[in-house]
Design an enzyme around this catalytic site. Sequence first.
Site, mmCIF file in Angstrom:
data_model
loop_
_atom_site.group_PDB
_atom_site.id
_atom_site.type_symbol
_atom_site.label_atom_id
_atom_site.label_comp_id
_atom_site.label_asym_id
_atom_site.label_seq_id
_atom_site.Cartn_x
_atom_site.Cartn_y
_atom_site.Cartn_z
ATOM 1 N N TRP A 1 0.839 -1.209 0.000
ATOM 2 C CA TRP A 1 0.000 0.000 0.000
ATOM 3 C C TRP A 1 0.871 1.254 0.000
ATOM 4 O O TRP A 1 0.551 2.258 -0.627
ATOM 5 C CB TRP A 1 -0.901 -0.012 1.245
ATOM 6 C CG TRP A 1 -1.741 1.231 1.392
ATOM 7 C CD1 TRP A 1 -2.987 1.444 0.889
ATOM 8 C CD2 TRP A 1 -1.381 2.445 2.077
ATOM 9 N NE1 TRP A 1 -3.431 2.698 1.216
ATOM 10 C CE2 TRP A 1 -2.471 3.340 1.946
ATOM 11 C CE3 TRP A 1 -0.262 2.858 2.780
ATOM 12 C CZ2 TRP A 1 -2.456 4.617 2.492
ATOM 13 C CZ3 TRP A 1 -0.255 4.131 3.331
ATOM 14 C CH2 TRP A 1 -1.340 4.996 3.183
ATOM 15 N N HIS A 2 2.027 1.160 0.709
ATOM 16 C CA HIS A 2 2.881 2.338 0.836
ATOM 17 C C HIS A 2 3.559 2.716 -0.475
ATOM 18 O O HIS A 2 3.856 3.891 -0.703
ATOM 19 C CB HIS A 2 3.942 2.111 1.913
ATOM 20 C CG HIS A 2 3.388 2.211 3.292
ATOM 21 N ND1 HIS A 2 2.782 1.150 3.920
ATOM 22 C CD2 HIS A 2 3.314 3.258 4.162
ATOM 23 C CE1 HIS A 2 2.373 1.537 5.115
ATOM 24 N NE2 HIS A 2 2.669 2.809 5.284
ATOM 25 N N GLY A 3 3.843 1.738 -1.294
ATOM 26 C CA GLY A 3 4.505 2.111 -2.539
ATOM 27 C C GLY A 3 4.757 0.914 -3.430
ATOM 28 O O GLY A 3 4.759 -0.236 -2.974
#
Lengths: 482, 335
Positions: free
Chosen positions: A321-323
């Site tokens: 989700w973060h990257g």
Amino acid sequence: MSFNSAGFIVFLSVVFAVYWALPERYRCPLLLAASYFFYMNWDARYALLLLFITVSTFLLALMTEKSEGKKKKAYLAAAVLICLSILFVFKYYDFFIGSFIRAAGRMGIVLRPAALELLLPVGISFYTFQSLGYVIDVYRGGLKAERSFIVYAAFVSFFPQLVAGPIERAENLLPQFRSEHRFDYDRTAYGLKLMTWGFFKKLIIADYVAIFSDRVFDKLHSYRGFALVLAAFFFTVQIYCDFSAYSDIAKGTAKLFGFELMDNFRSPYFSKSISEFWKRWHISLSTWFRDYVYIPLGGNRAGKLRSSLNLMVTFVLSGLWHGANWTFVIWGAVHGAARAAESRIRFMKSDAKNLLSAAVSRVIVFLFVMFAWVWFRSQSVDDALFFFRHMFDGISSPVWYLITGCSRRSSIGIGIRKAELIRLIISIALLSAYDFASLKTDVIDWIGRRPFAVRHAVYLLLIITVLMFRPISEVEFVYFRF
Amino acid sequence: MKKLAVRIIAYFLILAVLDLCFCAAVDPYNVMHTRNIRDNGVEPNKNYVKMSYILDNPDRFDSFIFGSSKVGMIHVEKIDYERCYNMTYSMGLPKEHLDNIRTLISAGIVPERIYIGVDVLSYTTSPDSHQESGLRASYEYLKSNIPAFLKLYFDPAMVTDAIFSEIIWNKPDPGFADRFYRYGWNEDYGRKTFYDFDNAEPTFPNTEIYIDETIDDIRKIAGLCRENGVELIVFTHPMYTVTYQAALECGYLEFLEKLAAVTPYYNFSGHNEFNDDRSNFLDVNHFTAEAGDVLINCMCYGQRYDDLYEKGFGMYVTEENAGDLIRILKANPLP
């Protein structure tokens, strides 16, 4: 328009004044208009994307509520598909296609690159998850679908938390758009104090330690030994101060309009276990994954192995989700593995009762989290591996190891001046004291109960420190990239 | 709401008073100390300070040299038939010189002579870019724009940064103020540098070219000088090889040709023994004070350096012989 820009202060002042001057019925439309204006300051085109997600999830939630059985599931699936497809196209397509082409290349199959190279819309991960959470809640029957599009659109786009969270739950935030707001001096003052503390963390700590962590991580292969460890420490401070500052400013801003947002951080670096850390770090995201991924997968009710697997899946997805990078996946996996191990191994559980064992547990968890951030911050898996291979170079002479790591004269040193070191020690000590005290009390409230002269001297000192020592140029919030 | 408004106003007033006192006292760029400039380690906003100083002392000088920091190497006291002041400041541009000259003339300060040094920098920088800089914002811009003045010089973060990066480390030069007010130049003779010429690159911003706008500004300066009976002497700076090379790639010959159409000038640029000699330069951009004397000898005393003159150095270029200069410069390409 970032929170740390002069433009935002002007924008906020105007919206605040107009908001309280208007009759109640016009306030929600005003917030909606202000939120779209705020968002369009980054890239006006992407407001259409925000609008599209808002319209789709609004309609699908209504249809989900009115339907039963397979139809109901189909509407939910459509909402999930729309939100995740948009997220995939804008955020993950290039990553997956690039990984696929590289994997094919290793097997001797040459494929032409087909990257989209789209500009990542600011806040996309946040507002897609917030909208998706709403539709799932309606599907589960725990929430009534919102009938007013204006109210729903204001909920999705509420400017204090639009671009970097907290990812609000509809059951908490939606009713607040419906309820009547009365101006409350104490709440407004509290919001302003929280914002000031957020600005202190962002401008005085995060942006400052970023100079050193960026210096090393951007040219990682030029550094060795303690300079690497120091950079990891600085990034650990930076990411917390940067992101929690955003949440504080968001929460404080919402209070100015009479809204209460959820807590997103609760002194996470004082956690005594990994599970406690995740109850204190980015709470809105970790609870989102708990409620919409981990529990639907079976949570901890399906046997030890399955429960560990569920944890791993949840954390890997949270990392992703973060990257769009394998480094984030590994970061999630590292935490997932630690969390799964912790739930199985007794000595890792957070039952440290006496002061010494509590302190030891906190140090161990902090060090684990700090070195896990190396995966998060490194630009590639190779960089992270380089870090771990070379972080102890020169440790055979411990004193020199420490000196050369900090030194400006050593080519592999991080290059801190004495004055900078003093400034860092003071600001980090202040942050630690605040966070430690926050474990037991509301520090802002505590200061508010001091004598008039004392508390206003503290506020003035904090504001003056922020105004005097803030960076001259604006530094973007780290979580805008996500 | 009233209680909040009162508290916010009180905070604002306290902070504003503290900010005004702090920024005015430290004043890194010396814009509030134009009559008693201090060497605090930060380069002053020389355009602002010098213009204020000249306007305060209208009779002190009868001629001026305008230009970027490069003309800061010219020791004006060597011109013994006039009282010349060096108006050098960081990245000075013809548009700003035009504004300065207009201001001086409208204040009744009509000089006998004005020298203007130009080169590739003159047309590769937008004057607008200086408005965001405390060091370079022009006198006229700051005088006509109080909010900009407040923004640039009353930002406590800028002042604090200047204190910690420069002011506390600085050892003040006792002769700084006297030199500043008497002559205005930047560099004394005999400065030794350890500049790495082998790995140096020119530092002028060459992403945008403003040749026509710059020529138009110089045309206006020439017209203004003609109208007021001021002798205008334009000259091009000596440029070290790598800078000259980069200048050629940015339309420098076109600039020289167009310049001759609006005003005659002395040329000191080009590929020749003088500009190849590192001892004539402090770095790839700035020539030395000794080299500055050579320029004075040519422009003020008619001295001619024959070997160099053949390559266009010291040549007085007019509309008629501009083609000759371009031919000479093209005939002496860089190695």
